[in-house]
Scaffold this motif. Structure first.
Motif, short mmCIF file in Angstrom:
data_model
loop_
_atom_site.label_atom_id
_atom_site.label_comp_id
_atom_site.label_asym_id
_atom_site.label_seq_id
_atom_site.Cartn_x
_atom_site.Cartn_y
_atom_site.Cartn_z
N GLN A 28 0.83 -1.20 0.00
CA GLN A 28 0.00 0.00 0.00
C GLN A 28 0.86 1.24 0.00
N GLY A 29 0.21 2.38 0.02
CA GLY A 29 0.88 3.66 0.19
C GLY A 29 1.75 4.04 -1.00
N SER A 30 2.86 4.72 -0.70
CA SER A 30 3.70 5.27 -1.76
C SER A 30 4.35 4.19 -2.62
N MET A 31 4.57 3.02 -2.06
CA MET A 31 5.13 1.94 -2.89
C MET A 31 4.11 1.49 -3.94
N ILE B 245 8.49 -1.52 8.41
CA ILE B 245 7.29 -1.96 7.70
C ILE B 245 6.12 -1.82 8.65
N ASP B 246 5.07 -1.16 8.17
CA ASP B 246 3.82 -1.08 8.91
C ASP B 246 2.84 -2.08 8.31
N PHE B 247 2.45 -3.06 9.11
CA PHE B 247 1.47 -4.04 8.68
C PHE B 247 0.09 -3.58 9.14
N ALA B 248 -0.71 -3.10 8.20
CA ALA B 248 -2.10 -2.76 8.49
C ALA B 248 -2.90 -4.05 8.45
N ILE B 249 -3.73 -4.26 9.46
CA ILE B 249 -4.46 -5.53 9.58
C ILE B 249 -5.92 -5.31 9.17
N TYR C 212 12.53 5.13 5.53
CA TYR C 212 11.61 4.43 4.65
C TYR C 212 10.46 3.83 5.44
N ASP C 213 9.27 4.14 5.01
CA ASP C 213 8.06 3.61 5.61
C ASP C 213 7.37 2.76 4.55
N ILE C 214 7.40 1.45 4.73
CA ILE C 214 6.78 0.53 3.79
C ILE C 214 5.46 0.06 4.39
N VAL D 277 7.33 -3.18 12.27
CA VAL D 277 8.55 -3.95 12.40
C VAL D 277 9.69 -3.08 11.87
N LYS D 278 10.66 -2.82 12.74
CA LYS D 278 11.86 -2.10 12.32
C LYS D 278 12.90 -3.15 11.97
#
Length: 171
Positions: free
Chosen positions: A8-11, A81-85, A24-26, A73-74
């Motif tokens: 999701q997001g910018s990626m 990485i931000d895991f949206a649930i 970096y925020d994935i 998770v860093k």
């Protein structure tokens, strides 16, 4: 069992920028079938994901962090990485589309693909220079250490989209 995962997001929108400080925020969405979660609440589901990541990712120096809207998770200095649930379900057996609910402070309905679909439509209408302008805006906002509380990437995307005009040069 995870039934679907999405970047999701910018990626996903191809507007990610490389930063000198490796900030970096994935963003990744993890989707479960609602029936498989039973009565598990939003926080309990985020905790379940965090616990699973802790068991499977022993090489990380920092344990997964349960936040209000994701599990973070860093995995390297400046990278996370931000895991949206999410959970998904069909209201009726004959439905062709799933409904999605996000595990925030509580379960709330979300259009998991809506933002990407909107952005894809904007790119089709306005052209790929819109992506370039968004990337330039993001880099400009990150160009000074003293600039704090700058608009998020999503806000910059919307602002750039609203103000974008077709020029012969993007500068």
């Amino acid at each position: 069992k995870i039934c679907e995962e999405r970047v999701q997001g910018s990626m996903a929108m191809h507007t990610i920028v490389q930063n000198d400080k490796n900030d970096y925020d994935i963003d990744v969405a993890i989707v479960f079938e609602k029936d498989n979660l039973g009565d598990l609440g939003a926080l309990a589901t985020r905790n379940m994901v965090a616990d699973s990541l802790k068991r499977k990712t022993k090489q990380f120096s920092v344990e997964p962090e349960v936040k209000t809207s994701c599990v973070r998770v860093k995995y390297a200095e400046g990278y996370h990485i931000d895991f949206a649930i999410y959970r998904r379900y069909k209201e009726n057996e004959t439905d062709t589309e799933y409904k999605y609910e996000h595990a925030g402070s509580e379960w709330s309905e979300r259009g998991i693909k809506s933002l990407e679909n909107w952005f894809d439509d904007e790119i089709k209408q306005k052209g790929k220079d819109l992506r370039k302008v968004i990337r330039l805006s993001k880099m400009f906002c990150k160009s000074r250490d003293s600039w704090v509380n700058m608009p998020s990437g999503l806000i910059q995307t919307v602002l750039c989209d609203e103000q974008f005009e077709d020029y012969t040069r993007i500068d």
